[in-house]
Enzyme design. Structure first.
Site, PDB file in Angstrom:
ATOM      1  N   ARG A   1      45.859  50.109  30.192  1.00  0.00           N
ATOM      2  CA  ARG A   1      46.333  49.524  31.453  1.00  0.00           C
ATOM      3  C   ARG A   1      47.422  50.406  32.060  1.00  0.00           C
ATOM      4  NH1 ARG A   1      46.017  44.793  28.264  1.00  0.00           N
ATOM      5  NH2 ARG A   1      48.288  44.660  28.051  1.00  0.00           N
TER       6      ARG A   1
ATOM      7  N   LYS B   1      55.194  37.890  45.188  1.00  0.00           N
ATOM      8  CA  LYS B   1      53.981  37.205  45.649  1.00  0.00           C
ATOM      9  C   LYS B   1      53.671  36.036  44.735  1.00  0.00           C
ATOM     10  CE  LYS B   1      49.945  37.470  44.521  1.00  0.00           C
ATOM     11  NZ  LYS B   1      48.572  37.743  44.052  1.00  0.00           N
TER      12      LYS B   1
ATOM     13  N   GLU C   1      50.531  33.081  49.270  1.00  0.00           N
ATOM     14  CA  GLU C   1      49.076  33.318  49.244  1.00  0.00           C
ATOM     15  C   GLU C   1      48.319  32.029  48.918  1.00  0.00           C
ATOM     16  OE1 GLU C   1      45.595  35.952  46.972  1.00  0.00           O
ATOM     17  OE2 GLU C   1      47.698  36.174  46.372  1.00  0.00           O
TER      18      GLU C   1
ATOM     19  N   LYS D   1      49.685  35.827  53.053  1.00  0.00           N
ATOM     20  CA  LYS D   1      48.470  36.488  52.560  1.00  0.00           C
ATOM     21  C   LYS D   1      47.394  35.418  52.488  1.00  0.00           C
ATOM     22  CE  LYS D   1      46.438  39.148  48.754  1.00  0.00           C
ATOM     23  NZ  LYS D   1      46.691  40.017  47.581  1.00  0.00           N
TER      24      LYS D   1
END
Length: 349
Positions: A50, A141, A189, A231
């Site tokens: 990753r 976020k 979002e 978003k």
């Protein structure tokens, strides 16, 4: 520093994140989500792989040409590149804003309909925001996810339920207020999912309900709209209706812009769109159509992308093909080229 002291910084960062011809790269996949994408490319899902993949994405020297900010997973915020530089610092030095996903994922909503979920993570959120700020992040976020059922013709919406909408709105609003209090721009979002066989009009109705409730709650919680971003999903038919392709582009654009004009406060600097299961080409084409429709409607916001899969898919495939053969440098170069090509298409360059 008081909440009001943060406002000029929040306004500046929010505007920079939606700068013309740029968008936001979503690289905040959870370990479980990235596992599916790694498996599809025969990559073992471990921390080192990753790290290598995210290094390949974030070290692109051309990234700032098309990308204003990158949403990172908490793991990535602490990781180093192959030169032992913090990946957050790599972005900052490239004049790209680093941000961090701060929610803790979806959990069942006991008061809603079967299968409905709410996002967890309010406990400990101020501390996580402070840690992100200390690491160099300028924004955060938080994602919610809502299903669509009903809403066609004269039928009322069945999903999302009123309980799900209320839980979503209040959780996102509380998150946004906490993020701003800690000096970080919140990106809210509320994803209205493409899954299902609902029509585009039903998706529009669901989005209107969701966004109206969200902004009402944000006002109640004192969120400064000038220092936040939305978003959201483009308004598309459900996947089971085969809502992709050129023939649906004009409908997606007109319903998306109509929905925003009915719900989003003009004080908000911009709206960024998730790709939400659209193909790479559909997401880029629909975004350009939405932008054109918004200009015609004289909308007050900057509209751009905050794509994950629609930017990652080609880059991951290009990176994996070289990385599996042991060519780490070649893998990074291949990822750079593929990411720049997709980002240019979405930025309109």
């Amino acid at each position: 520093m008081t909440h009001d002291d943060h406002i000029p910084f929040l306004q500046r960062v929010a505007c920079e994140l939606v700068a013309s011809n740029k968008g936001i790269l979503a690289a905040d996949e959870s370990v479980g989500t990235i596992d599916k994408r790694f498996q599809a490319n025969a990559i073992e899902n471990n921390e080192e792989n990753r790290r290598q993949y995210r290094t390949a994405l974030l070290s692109n020297p051309a990234l700032a040409t098309y990308v204003s900010g990158v949403i990172l997973h908490e793991e990535t915020v602490q990781q180093l590149d192959n030169s032992n530089s913090k990946l957050v610092d790599v972005l900052i030095n490239n004049k790209v804003h680093p941000g961090c996903k701060v929610d803790k994922g979806l959990v069942p909503l006991t008061s809603g309909l079967p299968g409905e979920q709410v996002t967890s993570g309010l406990d400990g959120l101020p501390e996580r925001c402070r840690a992100a700020k200390k690491a160099g992040c300028t924004f955060t976020k938080w994602r919610a996810a809502l299903q669509v059922e009903g809403g066609d013709d004269d039928r009322g919406l069945v999903r999302p339920s009123a309980q799900c909408v209320d839980a979503m709105a209040n959780t996102l609003a509380r998150y946004a207020a906490i993020s701003q209090a800690e000096g970080l721009v919140p990106i809210v979002e509320p994803e209205v999912l493409m899954d299902g066989d609902h029509s585009a009009e039903a998706a529009a109705r669901a989005n209107e309900v969701v966004l109206s409730a969200l902004f009402a709650a944000m006002h109640v919680h004192g969120v400064v709209m000038e220092g936040a971003l939305l978003k959201c999903s483009m308004v598309t038919p459900g996947k089971s209706r085969g809502g992709g392709g050129v023939e649906h582009t004009d409908l997606v654009a007109s319903l998306t812009v109509r929905t925003l004009m009915r719900t989003v406060p003009p004080a908000m600097p911009g709206v960024v769109f998730l790709s939400g299961g659209q193909t790479d080409d559909d997401a880029a084409r629909n975004l350009q159509a939405v932008r054109k429709c918004a200009v015609d409607a004289r909308s007050p916001w900057k509209l751009t992308f905050s794509f994950g899969r629609a930017l990652h898919n080609a880059a991951l495939a290009a990176w994996a093909s070289k990385y599996l053969s042991g060519d780490v440098a070649g893998a990074i170069e291949a990822a750079h080229g593929a990411l720049s090509q997709r980002a240019a298409a979405c930025a309109g360059s």
